[in-house]
Design an enzyme around this catalytic site. Structure first.
Site, PDB file in Angstrom:
ATOM      1  N   ARG A  64       0.873  -1.188   0.000  1.00  0.00           N
ATOM      2  CA  ARG A  64       0.000   0.000   0.000  1.00  0.00           C
ATOM      3  C   ARG A  64       0.900   1.224   0.000  1.00  0.00           C
ATOM      4  NH1 ARG A  64      -1.101   1.539   6.104  1.00  0.00           N
ATOM      5  NH2 ARG A  64       0.446   0.216   7.087  1.00  0.00           N
ATOM      6  N   TYR A 106       1.417 -16.043  15.452  1.00  0.00           N
ATOM      7  CA  TYR A 106       2.458 -15.012  15.375  1.00  0.00           C
ATOM      8  C   TYR A 106       3.759 -15.546  15.968  1.00  0.00           C
ATOM      9  CZ  TYR A 106       4.588 -10.353  16.094  1.00  0.00           C
ATOM     10  OH  TYR A 106       5.409  -9.249  16.083  1.00  0.00           O
TER      11      TYR A 106
END
Ligand SMILES: NC(=O)c1ccc[n+]([C@@H]2O[C@H](COP(=O)([O-])OP(=O)(O)OC[C@H]3O[C@@H](n4cnc5c(N)ncnc54)[C@H](O)[C@@H]3O)[C@@H](O)[C@H]2O)c1
Length: 319
Positions: free
Chosen positions: A36, A142
């Site tokens: 992005r 994670y």
């Protein structure tokens, strides 16, 4: 001219790492990249920006070849709370993405930086002053990707002599870019809410102690580790580092020394509280201090003063 690539450069760390690297090495040499566009001018407008999806090795390779990249700071990852929500996608980005970066580092003789986390530890790890070398059986996706990533980095260093270095970062507090969905995000959100509304509803318990660090210390740690004499680095990768340790209750009290009417209440999120409960309450960073001279500059008082001053220039109280 050897170039530097930063992946995930629009994120919380990349937004401040890119300007710091540009300051040290020149704007043209530092290629910011992400899937992005950076929200602010911090990473994008002050030098080159490339669209690079780290799950697509050909995109990394093309940019590395075209710009003559010799060092990769690999910041693209999914953070703890988001990864628990999307474990399959987290494996793909955090592990497959790292594998592609290490393979390209091997092929193009690049150095690399890999940010691990206190999330690489688990509930069977000693929770207070967690040693550098200890049990690592994390129970979150994670954590699984972070400990696997540490092992993969060690493997590439030993087997292929890739100069890959890394830190186990604690929760990071900063004002340039918002945090990306971690368990320690409360310690950033609390400052925005304190300035705007004089009140914060915290998603962790009042007594949830975790290690934390102010972003200027984290950026300095990354740059100092990458510049360290390799002969001194017995560990090289996955160094424990810390700067301060506090609970939500303690941080609220510190904010109250500046904003006396500030109040806090708690609506505990069971998912993020369970993640926090599986992490160390504090880590022992003496190995980082001994091997490359790590020394933090910001404690809770200095960090709180600076956060309120910097955010106070941007935010106005809501009433
Ligand atoms: N922020 C912390 O408190 C903290 C603590 C410990 C470790 N870390 C680690 O540091 C690294 C950076 O963390 P951060 O806080 O800046 O994260 P962040 O979520 O703020 O930023 C990650 C960036 O990666 C980008 N990204 C997502 N998918 C991508 C893809 N496929 N290809 C390329 N880019 C992609 C996102 O757009 C985002 O800008 C991560 O590995 C994280 O686990 C962060």
């Amino acid at each position: 001219m050897d170039a530097i690539l930063v992946t995930g450069a629009a994120g919380q760390i990349g937004s401040e790492l890119v300007p710091a690297l540009r300051q040290s090495f020149g704007a043209a040499r530092v290629i910011a990249s992400d899937i992005r566009m950076p929200a602010s001018a911090a990473a994008g407008a002050t030098g080159p920006f490339e669209h690079v999806d780290c799950t697509r090795p050909e995109q990394i390779q093309e940019v590395v070849r075209r710009h003559g990249v010799r060092t990769i700071y690999h910041m693209a990852a999914m953070l703890s709370a988001v990864a628990e929500d999307k474990p399959q996608a987290a494996w793909n980005l955090n592990m497959v993405g790292l594998y592609h970066v290490l393979e390209i580092a091997r092929q193009y003789r690049c150095a690399a930086f890999f940010p691990s986390s206190i999330g690489a530890f688990g509930p069977t790890t000693p929770r207070d002053r967690t040693p550098q070398d200890t049990v690592q059986r994390p129970t979150t996706m994670y954590g699984v990707t972070k400990v696997s990533g540490e092992l993969l980095c060690d493997y590439y260093a030993r087997r292929f002599a890739v100069d890959v270095r890394g830190l186990r970062l604690p929760g990071l507090i900063s004002y340039a870019a918002p945090p990306g969905g971690g368990t320690t995000d409360y310690a950033v959100e609390i400052f925005y809410q304190a300035i705007r509304y004089r009140h914060y509803t915290c998603f962790l318990r009042p007594d949830a102690a975790l290690d934390m660090m102010y972003m200027p210390d984290a950026i300095r740690a990354i740059l100092e580790l990458m510049a360290a004499d390799p002969a001194r680095l017995a560990h090289r990768n996955a160094f424990n580092i810390s700067a301060m340790n506090f609970t939500p209750e303690r941080l609220a009290a510190e904010i109250r020394t500046h904003i006396p009417e500030f109040s806090i209440d708690y609506e505990v999120d069971p998912v993020r509280q369970a993640i926090a409960d599986s992490w160390p309450r504090s880590v022992d960073d003496s190995v980082a201090r001994a091997e490359w001279g790590w020394s933090p500059q910001y404690d809770i008082a200095a960090m709180t003063r600076d956060m309120l001053a910097k955010l106070g220039e941007r935010l106005k109280p809501a009433r």
